[in-house]
Scaffold this motif. Structure first.
Motif, PDB file in Angstrom:
ATOM      1  N   ARG A  99       0.829  -1.214   0.000  1.00 19.14           N
ATOM      2  CA  ARG A  99       0.000   0.000   0.000  1.00 19.14           C
ATOM      3  C   ARG A  99       0.864   1.266   0.000  1.00 19.14           C
ATOM      4  O   ARG A  99       0.557   2.218  -0.703  1.00 19.14           O
ATOM      5  CB  ARG A  99      -0.946   0.012   1.190  1.00 19.14           C
ATOM      6  N   LYS A 100       1.922   1.272   0.779  1.00 15.12           N
ATOM      7  CA  LYS A 100       2.818   2.432   0.817  1.00 15.12           C
ATOM      8  C   LYS A 100       3.480   2.649  -0.536  1.00 15.12           C
ATOM      9  O   LYS A 100       3.590   3.778  -1.019  1.00 15.12           O
ATOM     10  CB  LYS A 100       3.887   2.251   1.900  1.00 15.12           C
ATOM     11  N   GLN A 101       3.932   1.564  -1.152  1.00 13.73           N
ATOM     12  CA  GLN A 101       4.580   1.667  -2.463  1.00 13.73           C
ATOM     13  C   GLN A 101       3.580   2.144  -3.515  1.00 13.73           C
ATOM     14  O   GLN A 101       3.913   2.977  -4.357  1.00 13.73           O
ATOM     15  CB  GLN A 101       5.171   0.319  -2.856  1.00 13.73           C
ATOM     16  N   PHE A 102       2.352   1.641  -3.455  1.00 20.81           N
ATOM     17  CA  PHE A 102       1.319   2.058  -4.395  1.00 20.81           C
ATOM     18  C   PHE A 102       1.031   3.553  -4.233  1.00 20.81           C
ATOM     19  O   PHE A 102       0.962   4.289  -5.215  1.00 20.81           O
ATOM     20  CB  PHE A 102       0.039   1.236  -4.186  1.00 20.81           C
ATOM     21  N   GLN A 103       0.877   4.011  -2.992  1.00 21.07           N
ATOM     22  CA  GLN A 103       0.601   5.427  -2.738  1.00 21.07           C
ATOM     23  C   GLN A 103       1.774   6.299  -3.197  1.00 21.07           C
ATOM     24  O   GLN A 103       1.566   7.361  -3.785  1.00 21.07           O
ATOM     25  CB  GLN A 103       0.308   5.670  -1.256  1.00 21.07           C
ATOM     26  N   LEU A 104       3.001   5.847  -2.945  1.00 18.07           N
ATOM     27  CA  LEU A 104       4.176   6.600  -3.365  1.00 18.07           C
ATOM     28  C   LEU A 104       4.214   6.746  -4.888  1.00 18.07           C
ATOM     29  O   LEU A 104       4.415   7.852  -5.409  1.00 18.07           O
ATOM     30  CB  LEU A 104       5.458   5.927  -2.877  1.00 18.07           C
ATOM     31  N   ARG A 105       3.999   5.665  -5.609  1.00 15.85           N
ATOM     32  CA  ARG A 105       4.013   5.733  -7.076  1.00 15.85           C
ATOM     33  C   ARG A 105       2.860   6.570  -7.611  1.00 15.85           C
ATOM     34  O   ARG A 105       3.016   7.284  -8.596  1.00 15.85           O
ATOM     35  CB  ARG A 105       3.982   4.336  -7.676  1.00 15.85           C
ATOM     36  N   SER A 120       1.509   9.110  -6.035  1.00 17.09           N
ATOM     37  CA  SER A 120       1.891  10.500  -5.766  1.00 17.09           C
ATOM     38  C   SER A 120       2.880  11.005  -6.811  1.00 17.09           C
ATOM     39  O   SER A 120       2.763  12.141  -7.286  1.00 17.09           O
ATOM     40  CB  SER A 120       2.512  10.626  -4.367  1.00 17.09           C
ATOM     41  N   GLU A 121       3.850  10.179  -7.171  1.00 21.37           N
ATOM     42  CA  GLU A 121       4.802  10.551  -8.223  1.00 21.37           C
ATOM     43  C   GLU A 121       4.086  10.775  -9.550  1.00 21.37           C
ATOM     44  O   GLU A 121       4.403  11.714 -10.282  1.00 21.37           O
ATOM     45  CB  GLU A 121       5.867   9.461  -8.375  1.00 21.37           C
ATOM     46  N   PHE A 122       3.116   9.930  -9.862  1.00 18.81           N
ATOM     47  CA  PHE A 122       2.331  10.070 -11.085  1.00 18.81           C
ATOM     48  C   PHE A 122       1.568  11.399 -11.076  1.00 18.81           C
ATOM     49  O   PHE A 122       1.549  12.124 -12.080  1.00 18.81           O
ATOM     50  CB  PHE A 122       1.372   8.890 -11.223  1.00 18.81           C
ATOM     51  N   ALA A 123       0.977  11.757  -9.941  1.00 21.69           N
ATOM     52  CA  ALA A 123       0.233  13.017  -9.829  1.00 21.69           C
ATOM     53  C   ALA A 123       1.161  14.213 -10.042  1.00 21.69           C
ATOM     54  O   ALA A 123       0.812  15.171 -10.739  1.00 21.69           O
ATOM     55  CB  ALA A 123      -0.449  13.107  -8.469  1.00 21.69           C
TER      56      ALA A 123
END
Length: 156
Positions: free
Chosen positions: A133-139, A141-144
């Motif tokens: 979940r943390k990795q998904f949220q981090l990626r 956020s980078e996409f945004a």
């Protein structure tokens, strides 16, 4: 297994929707990562019913997946259904205009197993769920942030 992420983006909703629906860009990105992506229709427009076939390696084994866009409601939502030999998935991408220059982008994904090997794969993902979940949220956020940069540069 379900997970979600959301980010606020400094760009108008139509601009964010157009960038997220640039599927040719996503297809090229997937191919650079070793995923074979084939769009089944040749129509330049993406509409509900558009389908992609993908082939990739996961845990050293070749896998095939079919992805169908089931909903394309510009500029508020896109929905995709994915199916492979042992697993199904549903992804919903929502766009919400917070102001004329700010958009909230939300993604919800759910995965369900149809076979024992798929259940084992999901179970192993659940064991590492917090890291995933943390990795998904981090990626996400980078996409945004990338979408913000693309919007900013397109205006100059």
């Amino acid at each position: 297994m379900q997970f979600s992420a959301r980010e606020d983006i400094e760009a108008p909703i139509n601009s964010v929707f157009d960038m997220v629906s640039d599927f040719e860009r996503f297809e090229r990105m997937a191919m650079r990562r070793g995923i074979d992506v084939r769009r089944l229709d040749t129509d330049a427009m993406v509409i509900a019913g558009t389908e992609w076939k993908t082939e990739f390696k996961l845990r050293g084994k070749p896998r095939q997946m079919s992805v169908v866009m089931t909903d394309y409601d510009k500029p508020s939502q896109m929905r995709f259904e994915a199916a492979s030999k042992g697993m199904t998935g549903l992804t919903t991408v929502d766009f919400l205009a917070l102001s004329p220059r700010r958009t909230r982008l939300s993604v919800e994904m759910s995965l369900a197993a149809k076979s024992l090997p798929a259940r084992l794969l999901l179970q192993s993902m659940k064991l590492g769920q917090s890291k995933f979940r943390k990795q998904f949220q981090l990626r996400f956020s980078e996409f945004a942030r990338e979408l913000e940069q693309r919007h900013f540069h397109s205006r100059q």
